[in-house]
Design a protein around this motif. Structure first.
Motif, PDB file in Angstrom:
ATOM      1  N   ALA A   6      51.512  40.614 115.854  1.00 10.33           N
ATOM      2  CA  ALA A   6      50.491  40.000 114.990  1.00 10.33           C
ATOM      3  C   ALA A   6      50.375  40.763 113.671  1.00 10.33           C
ATOM      4  O   ALA A   6      50.290  40.151 112.595  1.00 10.33           O
ATOM      5  CB  ALA A   6      49.143  39.966 115.699  1.00 10.33           C
ATOM      6  N   ILE A   7      50.379  42.081 113.743  1.00  4.77           N
ATOM      7  CA  ILE A   7      50.322  42.891 112.516  1.00  4.77           C
ATOM      8  C   ILE A   7      51.589  42.692 111.696  1.00  4.77           C
ATOM      9  O   ILE A   7      51.538  42.574 110.465  1.00  4.77           O
ATOM     10  CB  ILE A   7      50.080  44.371 112.861  1.00  4.77           C
ATOM     11  N   GLY A   8      52.729  42.613 112.352  1.00  2.00           N
ATOM     12  CA  GLY A   8      53.984  42.388 111.638  1.00  2.00           C
ATOM     13  C   GLY A   8      54.013  41.035 110.944  1.00  2.00           C
ATOM     14  O   GLY A   8      54.426  40.931 109.785  1.00  2.00           O
ATOM     15  N   ILE A   9      53.560  40.005 111.636  1.00  2.00           N
ATOM     16  CA  ILE A   9      53.524  38.667 111.039  1.00  2.00           C
ATOM     17  C   ILE A   9      52.561  38.645 109.860  1.00  2.00           C
ATOM     18  O   ILE A   9      52.860  38.073 108.808  1.00  2.00           O
ATOM     19  CB  ILE A   9      53.155  37.620 112.107  1.00  2.00           C
ATOM     20  N   MET A  10      51.399  39.270 110.035  1.00  2.00           N
ATOM     21  CA  MET A  10      50.420  39.328 108.941  1.00  2.00           C
ATOM     22  C   MET A  10      51.016  40.068 107.738  1.00  2.00           C
ATOM     23  O   MET A  10      50.835  39.646 106.592  1.00  2.00           O
ATOM     24  CB  MET A  10      49.135  40.017 109.420  1.00  2.00           C
ATOM     25  N   SER A  11      51.735  41.134 107.992  1.00  4.61           N
ATOM     26  CA  SER A  11      52.355  41.892 106.901  1.00  4.61           C
ATOM     27  C   SER A  11      53.430  41.078 106.194  1.00  4.61           C
ATOM     28  O   SER A  11      53.547  41.126 104.966  1.00  4.61           O
ATOM     29  CB  SER A  11      52.943  43.197 107.441  1.00  4.61           C
ATOM     30  N   ILE A  12      54.203  40.338 106.963  1.00  8.22           N
ATOM     31  CA  ILE A  12      55.239  39.489 106.362  1.00  8.22           C
ATOM     32  C   ILE A  12      54.603  38.407 105.494  1.00  8.22           C
ATOM     33  O   ILE A  12      55.078  38.144 104.376  1.00  8.22           O
ATOM     34  CB  ILE A  12      56.144  38.883 107.453  1.00  8.22           C
ATOM     35  N   PHE A  64      54.325  31.642 109.611  1.00  5.61           N
ATOM     36  CA  PHE A  64      53.345  31.829 110.674  1.00  5.61           C
ATOM     37  C   PHE A  64      53.844  31.191 111.975  1.00  5.61           C
ATOM     38  O   PHE A  64      53.768  31.792 113.050  1.00  5.61           O
ATOM     39  CB  PHE A  64      52.003  31.228 110.253  1.00  5.61           C
ATOM     40  N   MET A  65      54.370  29.977 111.874  1.00  8.69           N
ATOM     41  CA  MET A  65      54.875  29.277 113.058  1.00  8.69           C
ATOM     42  C   MET A  65      56.111  29.976 113.636  1.00  8.69           C
ATOM     43  O   MET A  65      56.261  30.069 114.857  1.00  8.69           O
ATOM     44  CB  MET A  65      55.207  27.820 112.726  1.00  8.69           C
ATOM     45  N   VAL A  66      56.985  30.472 112.787  1.00  9.26           N
ATOM     46  CA  VAL A  66      58.152  31.216 113.261  1.00  9.26           C
ATOM     47  C   VAL A  66      57.690  32.476 113.994  1.00  9.26           C
ATOM     48  O   VAL A  66      58.261  32.853 115.023  1.00  9.26           O
ATOM     49  CB  VAL A  66      59.111  31.554 112.097  1.00  9.26           C
TER      50      VAL A  66
END
Length: 131
Positions: A50-56, A72-74
């Protein structure tokens, strides 16, 4: 804008840690087996993803503003991939997935998904107000 990223990351981390301890307390109160369902691993994996996706999303917020929903979906697809690679074989090794096994992954997944969604909404709203 960087402050928003830090606040979102700390929010995801704080809510994950808080719900982890609440979940462990509930399991201990119900006298359920706490360590066998890989609860700690599920919380760590879901929180880190979740933190990685938010950072991306934050890194690509300006260059790929119109594709942030796709990113987000990926990210959600990647989380399911982690489930099937790391959790499913252990859960399904006896031929059935028990309720405790399912909940030990799904609760951290749901908590992180909700906090990640709220954080993404904050990021997107901030992008809209900065135009």
């Amino acid at each position: 804008m960087r402050k928003l990223l830090i606040v979102n990351i700390l929010g995801i981390l704080g809510i994950s840690v808080g719900t982890y301890f609440i979940y462990i307390w509930v399991l201990q109160f119900a006298q359920a087996n706490v360590l066998t369902s890989q609860i700690q691993f599920a919380y760590v994996i879901n929180t880190v993803l979740a933190i990685g996706i938010m950072s991306i999303l934050f890194v690509f917020r300006n260059k790929y503003k119109d594709q942030l929903g796709l990113f987000f979906m990926v990210g959600s697809f990647i989380k399911f991939g982690f489930f099937f690679v790391f959790f499913y074989p252990g859960y399904h090794s006896d031929g059935i997935i028990t309720r405790n096994e399912f909940l030990s992954f799904f609760i951290p997944y749901a908590i992180c998904l909700i906090t990640e969604t709220v954080a993404s909404i904050r990021l997107l709203n901030r992008l809209d107000t900065n135009e």
